[in-house]
Design an enzyme around this catalytic site. Structure first.
Site, PDB file in Angstrom:
ATOM      1  N   ASP A  61       3.885 -10.385  -0.971  1.00 61.79           N
ATOM      2  CA  ASP A  61       3.826 -10.125  -2.414  1.00 61.79           C
ATOM      3  C   ASP A  61       5.153  -9.556  -2.895  1.00 61.79           C
ATOM      4  OD1 ASP A  61       1.839  -9.610  -4.872  1.00 61.79           O
ATOM      5  OD2 ASP A  61       3.272  -7.965  -4.744  1.00 61.79           O
ATOM      6  N   TYR A 110      11.684  -6.886  -8.293  1.00 63.26           N
ATOM      7  CA  TYR A 110      11.928  -6.160  -7.036  1.00 63.26           C
ATOM      8  C   TYR A 110      13.331  -6.449  -6.492  1.00 63.26           C
ATOM      9  CZ  TYR A 110       6.778  -5.725  -6.976  1.00 63.26           C
ATOM     10  OH  TYR A 110       5.465  -5.501  -7.291  1.00 63.26           O
TER      11      TYR A 110
HETATM   12  P1  NAD Z   1       1.267   1.423  -1.093  1.00 64.72           P
HETATM   13  O1  NAD Z   1       0.113   2.038  -1.769  1.00 64.72           O
HETATM   14  O2  NAD Z   1       1.087   0.185  -0.314  1.00 64.72           O
HETATM   15  O3  NAD Z   1       1.931   2.570  -0.189  1.00 64.72           O
HETATM   16  C1  NAD Z   1       3.082   2.332   0.567  1.00 64.72           C
HETATM   17  C2  NAD Z   1       3.535   3.636   1.227  1.00 64.72           C
HETATM   18  O4  NAD Z   1       2.494   4.152   2.045  1.00 64.72           O
HETATM   19  C3  NAD Z   1       4.726   3.418   2.139  1.00 64.72           C
HETATM   20  O5  NAD Z   1       5.923   3.497   1.424  1.00 64.72           O
HETATM   21  C4  NAD Z   1       4.553   4.559   3.137  1.00 64.72           C
HETATM   22  O6  NAD Z   1       5.049   5.750   2.600  1.00 64.72           O
HETATM   23  C5  NAD Z   1       3.052   4.676   3.242  1.00 64.72           C
HETATM   24  N1  NAD Z   1       2.483   3.940   4.387  1.00 64.72           N
HETATM   25  C6  NAD Z   1       2.368   2.588   4.559  1.00 64.72           C
HETATM   26  N2  NAD Z   1       1.729   2.310   5.702  1.00 64.72           N
HETATM   27  C7  NAD Z   1       1.434   3.491   6.288  1.00 64.72           C
HETATM   28  C8  NAD Z   1       0.788   3.849   7.482  1.00 64.72           C
HETATM   29  N3  NAD Z   1       0.291   2.936   8.308  1.00 64.72           N
HETATM   30  N4  NAD Z   1       0.669   5.166   7.772  1.00 64.72           N
HETATM   31  C9  NAD Z   1       1.151   6.116   6.948  1.00 64.72           C
HETATM   32  N5  NAD Z   1       1.769   5.837   5.788  1.00 64.72           N
HETATM   33  C10 NAD Z   1       1.911   4.524   5.456  1.00 64.72           C
HETATM   34  O7  NAD Z   1       2.438   1.266  -2.195  1.00 64.72           O
HETATM   35  P2  NAD Z   1       3.052   0.190  -3.151  1.00 64.72           P
HETATM   36  O8  NAD Z   1       4.281  -0.354  -2.563  1.00 64.72           O
HETATM   37  O9  NAD Z   1       3.146   0.841  -4.480  1.00 64.72           O
HETATM   38  O10 NAD Z   1       1.949  -0.982  -3.311  1.00 64.72           O
HETATM   39  C11 NAD Z   1       1.872  -2.081  -2.435  1.00 64.72           C
HETATM   40  C12 NAD Z   1       2.413  -3.343  -3.071  1.00 64.72           C
HETATM   41  O11 NAD Z   1       1.747  -3.626  -4.307  1.00 64.72           O
HETATM   42  C13 NAD Z   1       3.884  -3.246  -3.508  1.00 64.72           C
HETATM   43  O12 NAD Z   1       4.768  -3.271  -2.427  1.00 64.72           O
HETATM   44  C14 NAD Z   1       3.972  -4.440  -4.427  1.00 64.72           C
HETATM   45  O13 NAD Z   1       4.063  -5.634  -3.685  1.00 64.72           O
HETATM   46  C15 NAD Z   1       2.641  -4.331  -5.167  1.00 64.72           C
HETATM   47  N6  NAD Z   1       2.750  -3.599  -6.458  1.00 64.72           N
HETATM   48  C16 NAD Z   1       2.547  -4.304  -7.613  1.00 64.72           C
HETATM   49  C17 NAD Z   1       2.638  -3.668  -8.834  1.00 64.72           C
HETATM   50  C18 NAD Z   1       2.394  -4.451 -10.091  1.00 64.72           C
HETATM   51  O14 NAD Z   1       2.697  -3.956 -11.176  1.00 64.72           O
HETATM   52  N7  NAD Z   1       1.852  -5.643 -10.001  1.00 64.72           N
HETATM   53  C19 NAD Z   1       2.936  -2.300  -8.908  1.00 64.72           C
HETATM   54  C20 NAD Z   1       3.125  -1.602  -7.709  1.00 64.72           C
HETATM   55  C21 NAD Z   1       3.025  -2.258  -6.495  1.00 64.72           C
END
Ligand code: NAD
Length: 274
Positions: free
Chosen positions: A48, A53
């Site tokens: 995704d 980005y």
């Molecule tokens: P997320 O909720 O997936 O959290 C990611 C964070 O969680 C990492 O940076 C790390 O700090 C922690 N983490 C990940 N795996 C872990 C593990 N196994 N153990 C401990 N900590 C861990 O955050 P996100 O990036 O905001 O959301 C996921 C994806 O959603 C984004 O990368 C993007 O592709 C999408 N997104 C879309 C929008 C939109 O407006 N459509 C907005 C935000 C994010």
């Protein structure tokens, strides 16, 4: 619910979307290349990204290095707000296609509900007709945005990608999506890492020999929500996909459900300033 890493959800256009993918927001500077390569080599088949980005080229490089065939990978990208407002949906799409080095994307989303979405949506319908965007959908659409879009369009979005996690379950919007046959996809499924403050996930994980993050990802899957956790750390990328050898009980699911507190970590779609 029997699921594995290659389980898919059938969309309203008949296509099968992998239920678990890798999110790459804020993965840049080469990290995205390593993350995408590692995820695909570990069995992920869904990435995704988004134009904003600024890592679509890195995603393409990660795919190339993985050696996994294009046809076996689900790629989602998104049209940025400036292009929606400026009526440049087709230009925005073609630029993404070029950066991703592909001749189609699997899912193309309107990133936020800003002025211009109706016109942009008709472009997405055309792109789908041309086979360039196999599925089309929206992101951050609330109830009124969905109603408005559907009224004036031929195609109902296949997906609505929204902030969704135990602290923000958006029950009414989720119910509306279910009624309309729109698949729910959760962004920030790990609450951007803030799940670590909550002892409940660790406690439940202990009973299954699983980590807190794995419990959270499993909860999304058992709620029939498509989930795209982000990490650039190889061990975590593997950990986040190792969620198919256990099942949360109904009681555990309900305990997590009860964490709802209208707790957003991202911007509210009706009050964005970008
Ligand atoms: P997320 O909720 O997936 O959290 C990611 C964070 O969680 C990492 O940076 C790390 O700090 C922690 N983490 C990940 N795996 C872990 C593990 N196994 N153990 C401990 N900590 C861990 O955050 P996100 O990036 O905001 O959301 C996921 C994806 O959603 C984004 O990368 C993007 O592709 C999408 N997104 C879309 C929008 C939109 O407006 N459509 C907005 C935000 C994010």
């Amino acid at each position: 619910m029997t699921l594995d890493l290659h389980s898919t959800k059938q969309l309203n256009d008949g296509r099968q979307m992998p239920r678990l993918g890798l999110g790459v927001w804020q993965s840049t500077g080469g990290d995205e290349i390593v993350a995408v390569e590692h995820a695909l080599k570990s069995g992920y088949r869904h990435i995704d990204t988004a134009a904003i980005y600024k890592n679509e080229e890195g995603v393409a490089e990660g795919i190339r290095r993985s050696g996994v065939a294009r046809k076996d990978i689900w790629i989602t990208t998104k049209l940025w707000n400036d292009d929606i407002r400026a009526g440049k949906a087709r230009d925005g799409f073609m630029a993404s296609l070029e950066r991703l080095k592909v001749d189609y994307v699997d899912l193309y989303l309107l990133h936020w509900p800003v002025p211009g979405i109706d016109q942009a949506w008709s472009v997405l319908e055309a792109l789908q007709g041309e086979g360039l965007a196999k599925s089309i959908g929206v992101s951050n659409f609330q109830s009124n945005h969905l109603d408005g879009l559907i009224k004036g369009s031929k195609v109902t979005p296949a997906v609505n990608q929204i902030e969704w996690h135990p602290y923000l379950q958006q029950a009414e919007l989720a119910a509306q999506c279910a009624t309309l046959g729109i698949a729910l996809e959760a962004w920030s499924p790990l609450v951007q890492g803030k799940f670590k403050d909550d002892p409940l996930f660790t406690e439940i994980g202990r009973a299954h020999g699983k980590s807190a993050a794995q419990v959270l990802i499993r909860w999304h899957l058992q709620r029939d929500v498509i989930v795209i956790p982000k990490s650039v750390t190889p061990s975590r990328i593997e950990e986040n996909a190792d969620v198919f050898d256990f099942e949360l009980t109904e009681v555990e699911m309900k305990r997590i459900d009860q964490l709802e507190r209208d707790g957003r970590v991202g911007p509210h779609p009706s009050h964005i300033t970008f």
